[in-house]
Enzyme design. Structure first.
Site: not given
Ligand code: BES
Ligand code: ZN
Length: 681
Positions: A366, A369, A388
């Site tokens: 995460e 990202h 992803e």
């Protein structure tokens, strides 16, 4: 009339398995029984390359048009007041918008929200009340109509609305928890990816329509209120002194799916990363201890990405919060990352190392990202696989850097890589890159192919380019597209510039066609040289590929020898069905192995002679664990294809036995050899 059916398989709750013992669990049959942790990827539909659709059973592809661009947002001033007892919320939006083209309509996304009033105030002009709100429920849109044309220029769109704090774990929803005394209470939380911001406020809910956000929350004064940015003001509500109005700093320009807010009761632990970012991990009350491990990971991870991308994290803070009711595993909202409790909390007294590895990977994913996805965002959901797949690869790079003793790449091979090979060998697999039209198709592509195959082909690409040029390309991509949107090809361009290699050509062979090749290898000694004959054909779990057009891949192939098993001796790009390679200075007693590190996304079928020559390296363990794992997995999948049930059971036992007792590998290989001599390609 014969109708060729569209082959369509529903995979519900695809799991990515993170096993405890990587070697033991590389056996796909055992994985399901040994799952310790898995990431939940929404129930997904995998499309095969169907020739014709069965119109009886297959839903029509819904027609879809993107939002018109004549009016677009620049800044959302958004105030929300959740009611944690009645499960409703009131909202006030004051959005600064630009009118590109004079129009008397504004079309926005909106779902399960009731608009009370709407008006438009042109810059320096008179307020114009909207005369109609026409909801297109199917399309999750609303059209606001105005009595006269809104002229080209800036203005403020004001909308008052109400909604429900739903129990569907999407949009703005309620999450149930118990206080340490056992009292049941509710928090209000958000999950907007992919297209559920429109359930919290009317908005332009497409990833390429970026704007800044000024968010305020009106909350009970004893609750924690969090959003993407740091708090800049906190004052009592003028009409009700049990409430506080909490105002957050303006966000950078960002996509709606990354907006988040949380109102509830939490404790936290806090740290500071070496690059000056305040990091907090929020836990259920009384469980702050359980946030300490994730805090350690986050504090190490931020500087790692900072340095790897050579681009600083642009927000002053990042919060990681465990949410009691959470549909996904975790969500990368910019500056406020939400997790299901099992993906963030570690009980220091009662946790195993696989739980810690899992938390480290999810945090690493995460936080990646925050750059790759949040700072540079995909132009449309078609490029989601890259978002992803990239995060699912770099999470391992990051964990390997922060916790080298985890030997996490072996986990990658046993979990993501072999799983992707197993799934992608099926006739009902699909290419990683699929065109997404209607957002309802987005859920369908969140599957193990986009995550695990995506991560595997990026790992292969990184190996093909080399870390130095890969980082150079990543840096220029992030710099060029920061605060903007990009498509898959934009990344390939930057990597191509940095490496001078034909990245777009190589990568499109892996992303645009489903499946992967089996590399068939034979060798011959000529003096001091080893001559390898290499060919590729599509690997199918159901038997040899019989299609007319035999697909080909651009296959980066690395080769090592017994002299230095950990080091690549030669790299070639196989860009044709077959080729011959000469490796200089390899003595006749040296073994030669393809794919050191098990990085290439293909299976290998060695000639009997080559396979036999690998036995000493297996016996004396000079062949590295990850190479033995790859070899075992390839052999298993080759044997598996011809097996009946009893034979298969025997084989599984042999393979597993070989792992705990290396000498048994010899038996497995002998068995494999006997098969090879019967089925020489
Ligand atoms: N962006 C996704 C979460 C997501 C996926 C939200 C699909 C909505 C729809 C997030 O970055 C993610 O990939 N989460 C994983 C965990 C991760 C460690 C692989 C998940 O939720 O399983
Ligand atoms: Zn992700």
């Amino acid at each position: 009339m014969l109708l060729v059916l569209g082959r369509r398989v529903l995979l519900s709750f695809v799991k990515r398995v993170i096993p405890q013992d990587p070697v033991l669990l590389s056996n796909p049959i055992l994985q399901d029984f040994r799952t310790i942790k898995f990431r939940v990827i929404h129930s997904s539909t995998v499309f095969a390359s169907a020739t014709r659709q069965n119109t009886d059973t297959m839903p029509e592809r819904r027609p879809f048009v993107r939002l018109p661009t004549d009016v677009y947002p620049v800044n959302y001033g958004l105030c929300l007041k959740p009611d944690l007892i009645d499960f409703t919320f009131e909202g006030k939006l004051e959005a600064i918008v630009k009118v590109n083209l004079a129009t008397n309509q504004i079309v926005m996304n909106c779902a399960d929200i009731d608009i009370i009033t709407a008006s438009f105030v042109p810059e320096g002009g008179e307020e114009i009340n909207a005369t109609g709100f026409n909801y297109q429920n199917e399309d999750e849109k609303v059209t606001l109509s105005f009595p006269s044309a809104l002229q080209k220029g800036s203005g403020t769109l004001k909308i008052d609305f109400v909604g429900e704090l739903n129990d569907k774990m999407k949009g703005f929803y309620r999450s149930k928890y118990a206080t340490p005394a056992g009292e049941i209470r509710y928090a209000a939380v958000t999950q907007f990816e992919a297209t559920d911001a429109r359930r919290a406020f009317p908005c332009w809910d497409e990833p390429a329509i970026k704007a800044t956000f000024d968010i305020s929350l009106i909350v009970p004064k004893d609750r924690v209120a969090l959003s993407n940015m740091n708090v800049i003001d906190r004052k009592p509500h003028p009409e009700d002194d049990s409430l506080l109005e909490v105002k957050f700093a303006t966000t950078p320009i960002m996509s709606t799916y990354l907006v988040a807010f949380v109102i509830g009761e939490y404790d936290f632990v806090e740290g500071q990363s070496s690059d000056g970012v305040t990091v907090r991990v929020y836990t259920p009350t009384g469980k702050a201890e359980q946030g300490k491990f994730a805090l350690e990971v986050a504090v190490k991870t931020l500087p790692f990405y900072n340095e790897y991308f050579n681009v600083p994290y642009p927000l002053p803070k990042i919060d990681l919060i465990a949410i009691a009711d959470f549909a996904a595993g975790a969500m990368e909202n910019w500056g406020l990352v939400t997790y299901r409790e099992t993906a963030l909390l570690i009980d220091p007294k009662n946790s195993c190392s696989s739980s810690r590895q899992w938390v480290a990977l999810v945090v690493g994913h995460e936080l990646a990202h925050q750059w790759f996805g949040n700072l540079v965002t995909m132009e449309w959901w078609t490029h989601l696989w890259l978002n992803e797949g990239f995060a699912s690869w770099i999470e391992y790079l990051c964990v390997d850097h922060c916790f080298p003793d985890y030997d996490i790449w072996t986990q990658f091979v046993s979990a993501d890589y072999t799983r992707a090979l197993d799934l992608d060998a099926l006739d009902n697999s699909h290419p990683i890159e699929v065109n997404v039209g209607h957002p309802s198709e987005v859920d369908e592509i969140f599957d193990a192919i986009s995550y695990s195959k995506g991560a595997s082909v990026i790992r292969m690409l990184h190996n093909y380019i080399g870390d130095k040029d890969f980082r150079k390309g990543m840096h220029s991509y992030l710099l060029k597209f920061q605060h903007k949107n990009a498509a898959t090809e934009d990344l390939w361009d930057c990597l191509e510039q940095a490496s001078g290699k034909p990245i777009a050509l190589v990568m499109s062979s892996w992303t645009k066609q489903m499946g992967f090749p089996i590399i068939v290898v034979d060798q011959e000694q000529q003096g001091d040289d080893r001559i390898l004959k290499i060919s590729q054909k599509k690997f199918c779990a159901s038997g040899p590929h019989n299609g007319e057009d035999c697909p080909n891949w651009m296959v980066p192939i690395s080769i090592c020898t017994g002299e230095d098993p950990g080091c690549t001796k030669l790299k070639v790009l196989l860009d044709s069905p077959e080729t011959t390679i000469t490796i200089n200075n390899v003595s006749p007693d040296q073994w030669v192995k393809i794919n050191p590190g098990t990085v290439g996304f293909y299976r290998i079928q060695y000639s009997s002679g080559m396979l036999e020559s690998l036995l000493p390296g297996i016996r004396d363990l000079t062949l590295l664990p990850v190479d033995r794992l790859g070899l075992q997995n390839d052999l298993f999948s080759l044997l598996h294809k011809q097996a009946d049930m009893q034979e298969e059971k025997n084989r599984i036992e042999r393979v597993l036995g070989a792992i705990s007792a290396p000498d048994l590998i010899q038996k497995v290989l002998t068995f494999a050899l006997s098969q090879c001599t019967h089925n020489t390609p």
